[in-house]
Design a protein around this motif. Structure first.
Motif, PDB file in Angstrom:
ATOM      1  N   TRP A 261     -12.525 -19.923 -33.786  1.00  0.00           N
ATOM      2  CA  TRP A 261     -11.419 -20.572 -34.386  1.00  0.00           C
ATOM      3  C   TRP A 261     -11.511 -22.153 -33.952  1.00  0.00           C
ATOM      4  CZ3 TRP A 261      -8.682 -17.983 -37.229  1.00  0.00           C
ATOM      5  CH2 TRP A 261      -8.640 -16.692 -37.375  1.00  0.00           C
ATOM      6  N   LEU A 262     -12.968 -22.617 -33.663  1.00  0.00           N
ATOM      7  CA  LEU A 262     -13.093 -23.988 -33.041  1.00  0.00           C
ATOM      8  C   LEU A 262     -12.746 -25.006 -34.174  1.00  0.00           C
ATOM      9  CD1 LEU A 262     -16.652 -23.392 -31.701  1.00  0.00           C
ATOM     10  CD2 LEU A 262     -14.778 -24.296 -30.455  1.00  0.00           C
ATOM     11  N   HIS A 263     -12.566 -24.648 -35.366  1.00  0.00           N
ATOM     12  CA  HIS A 263     -12.070 -25.644 -36.324  1.00  0.00           C
ATOM     13  C   HIS A 263     -10.528 -25.750 -36.388  1.00  0.00           C
ATOM     14  CE1 HIS A 263     -16.199 -25.290 -37.545  1.00  0.00           C
ATOM     15  NE2 HIS A 263     -16.238 -26.258 -38.015  1.00  0.00           N
ATOM     16  N   THR A 264      -9.874 -24.807 -36.086  1.00  0.00           N
ATOM     17  CA  THR A 264      -8.396 -24.886 -36.156  1.00  0.00           C
ATOM     18  C   THR A 264      -7.730 -24.979 -34.814  1.00  0.00           C
ATOM     19  OG1 THR A 264      -8.161 -22.503 -35.979  1.00  0.00           O
ATOM     20  CG2 THR A 264      -8.433 -23.527 -38.177  1.00  0.00           C
ATOM     21  N   GLN A 265      -8.386 -24.595 -33.685  1.00  0.00           N
ATOM     22  CA  GLN A 265      -7.795 -24.668 -32.195  1.00  0.00           C
ATOM     23  C   GLN A 265      -8.283 -25.722 -31.562  1.00  0.00           C
ATOM     24  OE1 GLN A 265      -5.552 -22.373 -31.334  1.00  0.00           O
ATOM     25  NE2 GLN A 265      -6.051 -20.334 -31.611  1.00  0.00           N
ATOM     26  N   PRO A 266      -7.560 -26.196 -30.211  1.00  0.00           N
ATOM     27  CA  PRO A 266      -8.188 -27.107 -29.359  1.00  0.00           C
ATOM     28  C   PRO A 266      -9.620 -26.639 -28.819  1.00  0.00           C
ATOM     29  CG  PRO A 266      -5.951 -26.829 -28.868  1.00  0.00           C
ATOM     30  CD  PRO A 266      -6.244 -25.805 -29.852  1.00  0.00           C
ATOM     31  N   VAL A 267     -10.440 -27.407 -28.725  1.00  0.00           N
ATOM     32  CA  VAL A 267     -11.858 -27.208 -28.139  1.00  0.00           C
ATOM     33  C   VAL A 267     -12.063 -27.715 -26.773  1.00  0.00           C
ATOM     34  CG1 VAL A 267     -14.345 -27.960 -28.498  1.00  0.00           C
ATOM     35  CG2 VAL A 267     -12.568 -27.717 -30.575  1.00  0.00           C
ATOM     36  N   PRO A 268     -12.635 -26.602 -26.097  1.00  0.00           N
ATOM     37  CA  PRO A 268     -12.950 -26.951 -24.541  1.00  0.00           C
ATOM     38  C   PRO A 268     -13.912 -27.681 -24.519  1.00  0.00           C
ATOM     39  CG  PRO A 268     -14.154 -24.720 -25.568  1.00  0.00           C
ATOM     40  CD  PRO A 268     -13.254 -25.443 -26.456  1.00  0.00           C
ATOM     41  N   THR A 269     -13.796 -28.796 -23.776  1.00  0.00           N
ATOM     42  CA  THR A 269     -14.688 -29.961 -23.264  1.00  0.00           C
ATOM     43  C   THR A 269     -15.643 -29.556 -22.295  1.00  0.00           C
ATOM     44  OG1 THR A 269     -13.155 -31.063 -21.548  1.00  0.00           O
ATOM     45  CG2 THR A 269     -13.110 -31.545 -24.152  1.00  0.00           C
ATOM     46  N   GLU A 270     -15.581 -28.423 -21.563  1.00  0.00           N
ATOM     47  CA  GLU A 270     -16.401 -27.839 -20.545  1.00  0.00           C
ATOM     48  C   GLU A 270     -16.553 -26.300 -20.437  1.00  0.00           C
ATOM     49  OE1 GLU A 270     -14.434 -29.293 -16.901  1.00  0.00           O
ATOM     50  OE2 GLU A 270     -12.681 -27.975 -17.478  1.00  0.00           O
ATOM     51  N   PRO A 271     -17.531 -25.935 -19.870  1.00  0.00           N
ATOM     52  CA  PRO A 271     -17.596 -24.271 -19.965  1.00  0.00           C
ATOM     53  C   PRO A 271     -16.842 -24.114 -18.362  1.00  0.00           C
ATOM     54  CG  PRO A 271     -19.701 -25.535 -19.114  1.00  0.00           C
ATOM     55  CD  PRO A 271     -18.808 -26.666 -19.557  1.00  0.00           C
ATOM     56  N   PHE A 272     -16.410 -22.798 -18.277  1.00  0.00           N
ATOM     57  CA  PHE A 272     -16.076 -22.319 -17.105  1.00  0.00           C
ATOM     58  C   PHE A 272     -16.888 -22.419 -15.784  1.00  0.00           C
ATOM     59  CE2 PHE A 272     -13.344 -20.317 -20.186  1.00  0.00           C
ATOM     60  CZ  PHE A 272     -11.979 -20.399 -19.651  1.00  0.00           C
ATOM     61  N   ALA A 273     -16.666 -22.849 -14.787  1.00  0.00           N
ATOM     62  CA  ALA A 273     -17.484 -22.924 -13.506  1.00  0.00           C
ATOM     63  C   ALA A 273     -17.141 -21.872 -12.530  1.00  0.00           C
ATOM     64  CB  ALA A 273     -17.426 -24.184 -13.028  1.00  0.00           C
TER      65      ALA A 273
ATOM     66  N   PHE B  12     -23.197 -21.155 -27.495  1.00  0.00           N
ATOM     67  CA  PHE B  12     -22.265 -22.056 -26.768  1.00  0.00           C
ATOM     68  C   PHE B  12     -23.199 -22.534 -25.522  1.00  0.00           C
ATOM     69  CE2 PHE B  12     -17.941 -20.433 -28.202  1.00  0.00           C
ATOM     70  CZ  PHE B  12     -17.166 -21.719 -27.882  1.00  0.00           C
ATOM     71  N   SER B  13     -24.069 -21.673 -24.938  1.00  0.00           N
ATOM     72  CA  SER B  13     -25.060 -22.331 -23.981  1.00  0.00           C
ATOM     73  C   SER B  13     -26.055 -23.106 -24.664  1.00  0.00           C
ATOM     74  CB  SER B  13     -25.973 -20.949 -23.575  1.00  0.00           C
ATOM     75  OG  SER B  13     -24.996 -20.041 -22.708  1.00  0.00           O
ATOM     76  N   GLN B  14     -26.439 -23.069 -26.031  1.00  0.00           N
ATOM     77  CA  GLN B  14     -27.118 -24.203 -26.349  1.00  0.00           C
ATOM     78  C   GLN B  14     -26.494 -25.397 -26.508  1.00  0.00           C
ATOM     79  OE1 GLN B  14     -28.864 -22.500 -30.078  1.00  0.00           O
ATOM     80  NE2 GLN B  14     -30.664 -22.480 -29.158  1.00  0.00           N
ATOM     81  N   ALA B  15     -25.203 -25.337 -27.010  1.00  0.00           N
ATOM     82  CA  ALA B  15     -24.380 -26.324 -27.059  1.00  0.00           C
ATOM     83  C   ALA B  15     -24.253 -27.276 -25.878  1.00  0.00           C
ATOM     84  CB  ALA B  15     -23.173 -26.065 -27.754  1.00  0.00           C
ATOM     85  N   TRP B  16     -23.652 -26.488 -24.770  1.00  0.00           N
ATOM     86  CA  TRP B  16     -23.561 -27.029 -23.297  1.00  0.00           C
ATOM     87  C   TRP B  16     -24.786 -27.660 -22.823  1.00  0.00           C
ATOM     88  CZ3 TRP B  16     -18.865 -28.529 -23.231  1.00  0.00           C
ATOM     89  CH2 TRP B  16     -17.668 -27.607 -23.522  1.00  0.00           C
ATOM     90  N   THR B  17     -25.813 -26.989 -22.985  1.00  0.00           N
ATOM     91  CA  THR B  17     -27.155 -27.477 -22.570  1.00  0.00           C
ATOM     92  C   THR B  17     -27.496 -28.974 -23.174  1.00  0.00           C
ATOM     93  OG1 THR B  17     -28.035 -25.488 -22.191  1.00  0.00           O
ATOM     94  CG2 THR B  17     -29.506 -27.345 -22.422  1.00  0.00           C
ATOM     95  N   ARG B  18     -27.245 -28.919 -24.532  1.00  0.00           N
ATOM     96  CA  ARG B  18     -27.524 -30.199 -25.181  1.00  0.00           C
ATOM     97  C   ARG B  18     -26.569 -31.425 -24.885  1.00  0.00           C
ATOM     98  NH1 ARG B  18     -26.693 -30.622 -31.965  1.00  0.00           N
ATOM     99  NH2 ARG B  18     -26.312 -33.055 -32.048  1.00  0.00           N
ATOM    100  N   LEU B  19     -25.104 -30.875 -24.620  1.00  0.00           N
ATOM    101  CA  LEU B  19     -24.035 -31.990 -24.276  1.00  0.00           C
ATOM    102  C   LEU B  19     -24.338 -32.436 -22.946  1.00  0.00           C
ATOM    103  CD1 LEU B  19     -21.296 -29.964 -26.056  1.00  0.00           C
ATOM    104  CD2 LEU B  19     -21.943 -32.403 -26.561  1.00  0.00           C
ATOM    105  N   TYR B  20     -24.869 -31.672 -21.993  1.00  0.00           N
ATOM    106  CA  TYR B  20     -25.207 -32.005 -20.534  1.00  0.00           C
ATOM    107  C   TYR B  20     -26.736 -32.894 -20.283  1.00  0.00           C
ATOM    108  CZ  TYR B  20     -20.643 -30.497 -18.492  1.00  0.00           C
ATOM    109  OH  TYR B  20     -19.565 -30.336 -18.118  1.00  0.00           O
ATOM    110  N   GLY B  21     -27.016 -33.114 -21.617  1.00  0.00           N
ATOM    111  CA  GLY B  21     -28.403 -33.877 -21.463  1.00  0.00           C
ATOM    112  C   GLY B  21     -29.715 -33.278 -21.517  1.00  0.00           C
TER     113      GLY B  21
ATOM    114  N   ALA C 215      -7.946 -15.997 -30.083  1.00  0.00           N
ATOM    115  CA  ALA C 215      -8.292 -16.451 -29.027  1.00  0.00           C
ATOM    116  C   ALA C 215      -9.495 -17.371 -29.009  1.00  0.00           C
ATOM    117  CB  ALA C 215      -8.684 -15.119 -28.101  1.00  0.00           C
ATOM    118  N   MET C 216      -9.611 -18.400 -28.127  1.00  0.00           N
ATOM    119  CA  MET C 216     -10.627 -19.506 -28.181  1.00  0.00           C
ATOM    120  C   MET C 216     -11.924 -18.666 -27.453  1.00  0.00           C
ATOM    121  SD  MET C 216     -12.156 -21.999 -29.194  1.00  0.00           S
ATOM    122  CE  MET C 216     -10.810 -22.952 -30.068  1.00  0.00           C
ATOM    123  N   GLU C 217     -13.036 -19.091 -27.749  1.00  0.00           N
ATOM    124  CA  GLU C 217     -14.224 -18.709 -27.046  1.00  0.00           C
ATOM    125  C   GLU C 217     -15.043 -19.663 -26.131  1.00  0.00           C
ATOM    126  OE1 GLU C 217     -16.120 -15.448 -29.999  1.00  0.00           O
ATOM    127  OE2 GLU C 217     -14.933 -16.972 -30.859  1.00  0.00           O
ATOM    128  N   ASN C 218     -15.715 -19.294 -25.375  1.00  0.00           N
ATOM    129  CA  ASN C 218     -16.488 -20.193 -24.249  1.00  0.00           C
ATOM    130  C   ASN C 218     -17.456 -19.358 -23.577  1.00  0.00           C
ATOM    131  OD1 ASN C 218     -17.290 -22.512 -23.015  1.00  0.00           O
ATOM    132  ND2 ASN C 218     -15.260 -23.166 -22.520  1.00  0.00           N
TER     133      ASN C 218
END
Length: 451
Positions: free
Chosen positions: A39-51, A147-156, A442-445
């Motif tokens: 639902w990433l195109h219709t819901q608020p998007v997380p800006t971070e993974p869960f730590a 998601f893991s690929q995206a966060w890896t890219r987003l963190y450089g 539900a949103m995913e992460n």
């Protein structure tokens, strides 16, 4: 640790200094997860993974493997024969729900617990395992990988020194399939049998990424939907794909009028459908009841493990149960303490048949209790108040990030004992309850361990 976050998580949020701006985050996530049923195109998007702290992350996998082994043992101890095990779990018909048993019961049982995804909430005392999804059809691996690929890219990227470590479900499952081919003497060729309709997708992109990864590992791999199956059976011993990864639920296909005959033809031609049918018996919630109640074969350490991680769970029937050391009538217990219990069907997914006492009107609860006790097809489980996590998210491009206290469900993915990452779901508005993607939006992460 952010204010309002449960102390169990125990990790500081991942730093934002080396993370891409929030506009870039939302763009990358929506692109990476496109046409994957999110639902990433219709819901608020997380800006971070869960730590998670490293000990907390490792605890999820250690407990998952230990409990999964106990569930398998509970299935084997239920009866010495397949028919006996089915009877012990109250399964009378296997035609549509469990249609793909093979004659080799040793193979069935040896591989029945190889792929699993428990659903966990973080209660006041730490992780509590609400149920286990076992088999090949559960959601999470593709979402976690992307998601893991995206966060890896987003963190450089790895070269920049990621603040977290990544366990990849595609890698873990590929290694398992390599082991299976070696054990059974199969050529490294696997069909991913699924249906885009099951994943609410327009294309087969949901499956294509894993097929591409398997090809990189040296497999001949292809996605096959129901209409593709009749053309790949071939002659016995000359199957193009001697192994088929089961990415579907028979009940879903039957409900839409899809025939299961092409799958039966694959098996008859010598194809190994993997994981085997007995996997779905391990997912039966009546096995959780057996562990929660305590079995004669369990030792003290196993009983402590169950007490630590499983909520009180009992099969529904008009009988007395042990409740905090006292025998009580289950019907009276459920009616007197509606707010303390959840009803779930023993075989089900995506929240079907789940009724949370504290979240429904009394008349509905009364009717649900009566139905469950009369049918004997459900379990009653003690409600676990989920811990909270202050997650940063953004409504869309140009919006400012903000925090919401969410109640995540965490799901460690395990393939042949190997960790495949932690899939996470939550409601962006902070709601708790039955957390499902398909039915509840539900949103995913993902949840990562701090490096």
């Amino acid at each position: 640790m952010k204010p309002g976050t449960s102390s169990w998580f125990g990790a500081r949020p991942f730093p934002t200094t080396n993370r891409s701006p929030s506009d870039v985050v939302s763009t990358v996530l929506r692109h990476e997860l496109r046409d994957c049923g999110t639902w990433l195109h219709t819901q608020p998007v997380p800006t971070e993974p869960f730590a998670l702290s490293r000990p907390a992350y490792d605890e999820l996998f250690t407990a998952t493997r230990s409990l999964l082994a106990l569930l398998r043992r509970a299935l084997l101890e239920a009866a010495p024969t397949r028919q006996g095990r089915l009877a012990a779990l109250g399964i009378r018909s296997t035609a549509n729900s469990f249609p793909f048993f093979v004659g080799d019961d040793d193979f069935e049982l040896r591989h029945c617990d190889v792929m699993a995804r428990p659903d966990i909430v973080i209660g006041p005392d730490g992780p509590r395992f609400l149920e286990f999804n076992v088999g090949g059809a559960f959601g999470g691996p593709t979402e976690t990988h992307r998601f893991s690929q995206a966060w890896t890219r987003l963190y450089g990227g790895p070269a920049s020194g990621l603040p977290f470590t990544v366990d990849d479900p595609h890698e873990a499952r590929a290694e398992l399939l390599e082991d299976v081919c070696a054990e059974l003497g199969l050529r490294r060729a696997v069909a991913l049998v699924g249906n885009r309709v099951d994943r609410r997708c327009e294309t087969t992109r949901y499956f294509d990424g894993e097929a591409a990864y398997l090809r990189e590992r040296g497999f001949d791999a292809e996605v096959l939907e129901p209409h593709d199956l009749p053309g790949v059976t071939g002659r016995a011993g000359r199957l193009r794909f001697p192994l088929a990864l089961r990415y579907f639920s028979p009940a879903d296909w039957v409900s839409r009028g899809e025939s299961l005959d092409p799958v039966h033809d694959l098996i008859a031609a010598g194809c190994v459908l993997y994981p085997p049918e007995s996997s779905y018996l391990v997912a039966n919630k009546k096995l959780l009841c057996r562990l929660s109640k305590g079995e004669s074969w369990m030792n003290d350490e196993e009983r402590r493990l169950v007490a630590r991680y499983l909520p009180w769970t009992r099969a529904t029937s008009d009988a007395k149960v042990d409740w905090h050391g006292e025998p009580v009538d289950l019907r009276r217990l459920l009616m007197a303490h509606q707010e303390s219990f959840v009803l779930k069907q023993t075989v089900g997914m995506m929240g079907h048949g789940v009724v949370i006492g504290r979240l429904c009107p009394e008349p509905r609860w009364t009717a649900a209790v009566s139905r469950a006790l009369d049918a004997g097809d459900s379990v009653a489980q003690e409600y676990v108040e989920p811990g909270r996590y202050e997650l940063e998210m953004v409504a869309g491009p140009g919006s400012q990030p903000y925090h919401v206290s969410v109640a995540p469900v965490l799901s460690p993915l395990v393939f042949g004992g190997r960790p495949g990452g932690v899939y996470a779901r939550y409601y962006p508005d902070g709601r708790a309850g039955v957390v499902t993607v398909a039915r509840g939006g539900a949103m995913e992460n993902v949840a990562f361990a701090a490096a």
